[in-house]
Design an enzyme around this catalytic site. Structure first.
Site, mmCIF file in Angstrom:
data_model
loop_
_atom_site.group_PDB
_atom_site.id
_atom_site.type_symbol
_atom_site.label_atom_id
_atom_site.label_comp_id
_atom_site.label_asym_id
_atom_site.label_seq_id
_atom_site.Cartn_x
_atom_site.Cartn_y
_atom_site.Cartn_z
ATOM 1 C CE LYS A 40 -6.508 2.210 -0.774
ATOM 2 N NZ LYS A 40 -7.133 2.053 0.565
ATOM 3 C CE LYS A 73 -3.718 2.186 2.547
ATOM 4 N NZ LYS A 73 -4.626 1.975 3.822
#
Length: 327
Positions: free
Chosen positions: A251, A198
């Site tokens: 992400k 992320k």
């Protein structure tokens, strides 16, 4: 060599193109994010995300039924509590908004898979993903004390009926801590979808409007990854696999398809791509202005995620994609 070889022969009709397509998007690939808020009959459109709403639990249930009827197999729940504090109480309390939403959805649509975001930023008064050093305005989260909060949150979510625990705070050791806590509480069959790679991305802006989770000071670069780094993503996913992750998340997705590819090549676990809020909102804004063909752009993007190696796609476009796939 030409003229013997003419690749255009396999592009001469829609049916033939469909027959030889290497990558196919289906509704089984999709996970639809939803934002739960207190109240009843609440549907607040997020201004920076046209078509996305903060929903009260009764509206979440209505949406879950619609999602299931469209053939989408899963949702992921985010929560905005009535009150926030430094202990992120709303994240791990039995009466927390995500726990109540999970219970309601599982009762109404038992076969719909409910993943839950296991993070703290929506619930802390400062907007960071865990405990902070007193007086520290840099946003540096205290790693190990925060793990204790994440364990409590995961147990509360599992007790409420969550099918997938999805920790997203990028704390060191969070998968190991949550796995041990779930196993000790006899939730050994609940999988962990780790936000393994992320990034500290500018693409999250509209999400922070939706989740009301903008940091009050500092930023999240001391725990989320530097967008410049690719090898570090592989280090993170190797650690998460060793700690017990069942699925891996990258992400954002659109600017990180090289990372999706590298993660898929480096592991044998299912890989999820989060088509984040900024990616969604840019497409929506351009479509509303008549600058692009929304359906074609979205479907091309979904196909690109699949082609890069994603097995699952978390996207705010999910309902539209499902409708388009049905023709």
């Amino acid at each position: 060599m030409f003229p013997t070889h003419r690749p255009r022969r396999l592009r001469t009709s829609e049916t033939l193109r469909r027959m030889v397509a290497e990558t196919v998007v289906t509704t089984n690939d999709l996970i639809y994010p939803l934002f739960a808020v207190p109240g009843e009959g609440v549907a607040n459109e997020v201004k920076s995300m046209p078509g996305v709403y903060q929903l009260s639990i009764d509206k979440i249930v209505e949406e879950a039924k619609q999602v299931y009827d469209l053939g989408i197999p899963a949702i992921i729940l985010f929560g905005i509590p009535a009150e926030k504090d430094t202990d992120a109480t709303g994240a791990w309390h039995d009466c927390g908004i995500v726990q109540k939403a999970t219970e309601a959805v599982k009762k109404a649509v038992p076969d719909l898979v409910v993943a839950v975001d296991t993070c703290l930023c929506e619930y802390t008064s400062h907007g960071h993903c865990g405990y902070l050093e007193t007086g520290d305005l840099s946003g540096r989260v205290l790693n190990d004390p925060t793990l204790e909060l994440l364990k409590k949150t995961a147990i509360a979510q599992a007790n409420a009926g969550a099918d997938i625990i999805a920790p997203s705070g990028m704390m060191d050791g969070f998968v190991k801590s949550i796995r041990e806590a779930l196993d000790a509480a006899k939730f050994q069959d609940i999988p962990i979808l780790s936000y393994a790679a992320k990034y500290a991305s500018a693409y999250y802006g509209p999400f922070r409007d939706a989740a009301e989770s903008t940091p009050q000071f500092g930023d999240r670069r001391t725990y989320q990854m530097d967008p410049a780094n690719g090898r570090e993503a592989i280090k993170e996913i190797v650690l998460d696999i060793a700690e017990g992750a069942d699925m891996l998340m990258v992400k954002p997705a659109l600017a990180y398809m090289d990372i999706i590819w590298r993660v898929k090549e480096a592991s044998n676990l299912p890989v999820a791509a989060y088509n984040v809020s900024g990616e969604y909102s840019m497409v929506k804004a351009a479509a509303l202005n008549g600058w692009i063909d929304e359906q074609r752009v979205v479907m091309e993007t979904m196909t690109s995620f699949k082609r890069s190696g994603a097995d699952l796609i978390l996207t705010y476009h999910a309902k539209d994609v499902a409708r388009w796939l049905k023709g």
